[in-house]
Design a protein around this motif. Structure first.
Motif, PDB file in Angstrom:
ATOM      1  N   TYR A  66      -6.821  -2.980  -9.714  1.00 25.17           N
ATOM      2  CA  TYR A  66      -7.114  -2.518  -8.239  1.00 25.17           C
ATOM      3  C   TYR A  66      -7.871  -1.382  -8.417  1.00 25.17           C
ATOM      4  CZ  TYR A  66      -2.857  -5.401  -7.206  1.00 25.17           C
ATOM      5  OH  TYR A  66      -2.009  -6.377  -7.127  1.00 25.17           O
ATOM      6  N   ARG A  67      -8.732  -1.346  -7.125  1.00 26.41           N
ATOM      7  CA  ARG A  67      -9.752  -0.240  -6.962  1.00 26.41           C
ATOM      8  C   ARG A  67      -9.578   0.320  -5.613  1.00 26.41           C
ATOM      9  NH1 ARG A  67     -13.821   0.149 -10.452  1.00 26.41           N
ATOM     10  NH2 ARG A  67     -14.027  -2.234 -10.303  1.00 26.41           N
ATOM     11  N   ARG A  68      -9.720   1.518  -5.290  1.00 26.32           N
ATOM     12  CA  ARG A  68      -9.864   1.790  -3.871  1.00 26.32           C
ATOM     13  C   ARG A  68     -11.103   1.781  -3.387  1.00 26.32           C
ATOM     14  NH1 ARG A  68      -9.473   8.107  -3.006  1.00 26.32           N
ATOM     15  NH2 ARG A  68     -11.359   8.040  -1.890  1.00 26.32           N
ATOM     16  N   VAL A  69     -11.001   1.325  -2.104  1.00 24.95           N
ATOM     17  CA  VAL A  69     -12.095   0.930  -1.564  1.00 24.95           C
ATOM     18  C   VAL A  69     -12.845   2.445  -0.767  1.00 24.95           C
ATOM     19  CG1 VAL A  69     -13.324  -0.128   0.474  1.00 24.95           C
ATOM     20  CG2 VAL A  69     -11.671  -1.091  -0.673  1.00 24.95           C
ATOM     21  N   ALA A  70     -14.059   2.704  -1.260  1.00 23.06           N
ATOM     22  CA  ALA A  70     -14.784   3.851  -0.793  1.00 23.06           C
ATOM     23  C   ALA A  70     -14.715   4.053   0.916  1.00 23.06           C
ATOM     24  CB  ALA A  70     -16.102   4.334  -1.229  1.00 23.06           C
ATOM     25  N   ALA A  71     -14.367   5.038   1.167  1.00 19.99           N
ATOM     26  CA  ALA A  71     -14.258   5.179   2.770  1.00 19.99           C
ATOM     27  C   ALA A  71     -15.573   5.116   3.560  1.00 19.99           C
ATOM     28  CB  ALA A  71     -13.673   6.635   3.167  1.00 19.99           C
ATOM     29  N   TYR A 127      -0.077  -4.705   1.645  1.00 21.03           N
ATOM     30  CA  TYR A 127      -0.632  -4.197   3.009  1.00 21.03           C
ATOM     31  C   TYR A 127      -2.100  -3.448   2.815  1.00 21.03           C
ATOM     32  CZ  TYR A 127       3.605  -5.094   5.534  1.00 21.03           C
ATOM     33  OH  TYR A 127       4.714  -5.628   6.130  1.00 21.03           O
ATOM     34  N   CYS A 128      -2.236  -2.814   1.630  1.00 22.82           N
ATOM     35  CA  CYS A 128      -3.227  -2.004   1.371  1.00 22.82           C
ATOM     36  C   CYS A 128      -4.588  -3.085   1.177  1.00 22.82           C
ATOM     37  CB  CYS A 128      -3.199  -1.231   0.252  1.00 22.82           C
ATOM     38  SG  CYS A 128      -2.307   0.413   0.591  1.00 22.82           S
ATOM     39  N   VAL A 129      -4.210  -4.044   0.344  1.00 24.00           N
ATOM     40  CA  VAL A 129      -5.253  -5.360   0.133  1.00 24.00           C
ATOM     41  C   VAL A 129      -5.708  -5.779   1.258  1.00 24.00           C
ATOM     42  CG1 VAL A 129      -5.717  -7.599  -1.012  1.00 24.00           C
ATOM     43  CG2 VAL A 129      -4.493  -5.311  -2.143  1.00 24.00           C
ATOM     44  N   GLU A 130      -4.715  -6.226   2.196  1.00 26.22           N
ATOM     45  CA  GLU A 130      -4.866  -7.050   3.734  1.00 26.22           C
ATOM     46  C   GLU A 130      -5.651  -6.084   4.466  1.00 26.22           C
ATOM     47  OE1 GLU A 130      -0.992  -7.701   4.964  1.00 26.22           O
ATOM     48  OE2 GLU A 130      -0.755  -9.636   3.616  1.00 26.22           O
ATOM     49  N   ARG A 137       4.271  -1.108  13.427  1.00 29.07           N
ATOM     50  CA  ARG A 137       3.218  -1.052  14.188  1.00 29.07           C
ATOM     51  C   ARG A 137       1.982  -0.889  13.502  1.00 29.07           C
ATOM     52  NH1 ARG A 137       3.645   3.457  18.004  1.00 29.07           N
ATOM     53  NH2 ARG A 137       1.502   3.194  18.263  1.00 29.07           N
ATOM     54  N   PRO A 138       1.035  -2.269  13.504  1.00 26.19           N
ATOM     55  CA  PRO A 138      -0.179  -2.157  12.569  1.00 26.19           C
ATOM     56  C   PRO A 138      -0.948  -1.073  12.409  1.00 26.19           C
ATOM     57  CG  PRO A 138       0.202  -4.254  13.826  1.00 26.19           C
ATOM     58  CD  PRO A 138       1.033  -3.489  14.350  1.00 26.19           C
ATOM     59  N   ALA A 139      -1.432  -0.309  13.736  1.00 22.18           N
ATOM     60  CA  ALA A 139      -2.214   0.824  13.566  1.00 22.18           C
ATOM     61  C   ALA A 139      -1.540   2.002  13.076  1.00 22.18           C
ATOM     62  CB  ALA A 139      -2.540   1.199  15.059  1.00 22.18           C
ATOM     63  N   VAL A 140      -0.267   2.201  13.255  1.00 17.60           N
ATOM     64  CA  VAL A 140       0.244   3.166  12.371  1.00 17.60           C
ATOM     65  C   VAL A 140       0.569   2.909  10.993  1.00 17.60           C
ATOM     66  CG1 VAL A 140       2.746   4.522  12.283  1.00 17.60           C
ATOM     67  CG2 VAL A 140       1.707   3.810  14.686  1.00 17.60           C
ATOM     68  N   ARG A 141       0.655   1.852  10.742  1.00 19.93           N
ATOM     69  CA  ARG A 141       0.992   1.469   9.076  1.00 19.93           C
ATOM     70  C   ARG A 141      -0.342   1.587   8.715  1.00 19.93           C
ATOM     71  NH1 ARG A 141       3.275  -3.732   9.255  1.00 19.93           N
ATOM     72  NH2 ARG A 141       1.182  -4.568   9.676  1.00 19.93           N
ATOM     73  N   ARG A 142      -1.386   1.374   9.118  1.00 19.65           N
ATOM     74  CA  ARG A 142      -2.822   1.238   8.566  1.00 19.65           C
ATOM     75  C   ARG A 142      -3.185   2.883   8.269  1.00 19.65           C
ATOM     76  NH1 ARG A 142      -7.659   1.407   7.344  1.00 19.65           N
ATOM     77  NH2 ARG A 142      -9.460   0.130   7.337  1.00 19.65           N
ATOM     78  N   GLY A 160      -7.934  -3.957   3.482  1.00 14.29           N
ATOM     79  CA  GLY A 160      -9.248  -3.782   2.755  1.00 14.29           C
ATOM     80  C   GLY A 160      -9.299  -2.007   2.091  1.00 14.29           C
ATOM     81  N   LEU A 161      -8.018  -1.681   2.201  1.00 17.21           N
ATOM     82  CA  LEU A 161      -8.042  -0.206   1.588  1.00 17.21           C
ATOM     83  C   LEU A 161      -7.991  -0.316  -0.122  1.00 17.21           C
ATOM     84  CD1 LEU A 161      -5.228   1.235   4.043  1.00 17.21           C
ATOM     85  CD2 LEU A 161      -7.784   1.611   3.902  1.00 17.21           C
ATOM     86  N   LEU A 162      -7.497  -1.398  -0.684  1.00 16.43           N
ATOM     87  CA  LEU A 162      -7.241  -1.469  -2.226  1.00 16.43           C
ATOM     88  C   LEU A 162      -8.191  -2.794  -2.145  1.00 16.43           C
ATOM     89  CD1 LEU A 162      -4.088  -0.490  -3.518  1.00 16.43           C
ATOM     90  CD2 LEU A 162      -6.275   0.902  -3.641  1.00 16.43           C
ATOM     91  N   VAL A 163      -9.057  -3.127  -3.300  1.00 16.24           N
ATOM     92  CA  VAL A 163      -9.433  -4.252  -3.799  1.00 16.24           C
ATOM     93  C   VAL A 163      -8.813  -4.741  -5.022  1.00 16.24           C
ATOM     94  CG1 VAL A 163     -11.788  -5.588  -4.459  1.00 16.24           C
ATOM     95  CG2 VAL A 163     -11.720  -3.844  -2.793  1.00 16.24           C
ATOM     96  N   ARG A 164      -8.492  -6.178  -4.899  1.00 17.11           N
ATOM     97  CA  ARG A 164      -7.601  -6.612  -6.234  1.00 17.11           C
ATOM     98  C   ARG A 164      -8.528  -7.652  -6.976  1.00 17.11           C
ATOM     99  NH1 ARG A 164      -2.701  -8.938  -4.319  1.00 17.11           N
ATOM    100  NH2 ARG A 164      -4.144 -10.484  -3.431  1.00 17.11           N
ATOM    101  N   GLU A 165      -8.433  -7.558  -8.322  1.00 19.55           N
ATOM    102  CA  GLU A 165      -9.288  -8.501  -8.936  1.00 19.55           C
ATOM    103  C   GLU A 165      -8.466  -9.921  -8.742  1.00 19.55           C
ATOM    104  OE1 GLU A 165     -11.883  -8.235 -11.169  1.00 19.55           O
ATOM    105  OE2 GLU A 165     -12.009  -5.907 -10.557  1.00 19.55           O
ATOM    106  N   ARG A 166      -9.506 -11.159  -8.853  1.00 19.96           N
ATOM    107  CA  ARG A 166      -8.958 -12.285  -8.685  1.00 19.96           C
ATOM    108  C   ARG A 166      -7.602 -12.646  -9.465  1.00 19.96           C
ATOM    109  NH1 ARG A 166     -11.304 -16.668  -6.294  1.00 19.96           N
ATOM    110  NH2 ARG A 166     -13.316 -16.067  -5.603  1.00 19.96           N
ATOM    111  N   ASP A 167      -7.444 -12.144 -10.570  1.00 21.89           N
ATOM    112  CA  ASP A 167      -6.349 -12.441 -11.587  1.00 21.89           C
ATOM    113  C   ASP A 167      -5.037 -11.492 -11.377  1.00 21.89           C
ATOM    114  OD1 ASP A 167      -6.899 -10.154 -12.754  1.00 21.89           O
ATOM    115  OD2 ASP A 167      -7.550 -11.032 -14.721  1.00 21.89           O
TER     116      ASP A 167
END
Length: 72
Positions: free
Chosen positions: A67-72, A51-54, A7-12, A56-63
């Protein structure tokens, strides 16, 4: 953790907890470092990264090198 929630909400909610617990917000991580952190909770590290990138919890460099955690 034995399975990744379907379930997407639980996974997020779970992913938000994991990224907040496993990663510092002011630091970037290599893919192996992200895998190592996620492996402490589940073997499917590629799914957790994706899932974290999708969500918006982690940002991935183009290459895909950093990875970097997105500030809450």
């Amino acid at each position: 953790m034995t399975t990744i929630p379907v379930r997407p909400a639980v996974r997020r909610e779970l992913l938000a907890h994991l990224t907040g617990t496993l990663f510092e917000s002011e630091r970037s991580y290599s893919e192996p470092e992200v895998n190592e952190a996620f492996r402490t909770v589940h073997d499917d590290t590629s799914a957790l990264r994706r899932y974290c990138v999708e969500n918006g919890l982690l940002v991935r460099e183009r290459d895909g090198s950093r990875y970097r955690r997105v500030a809450a």
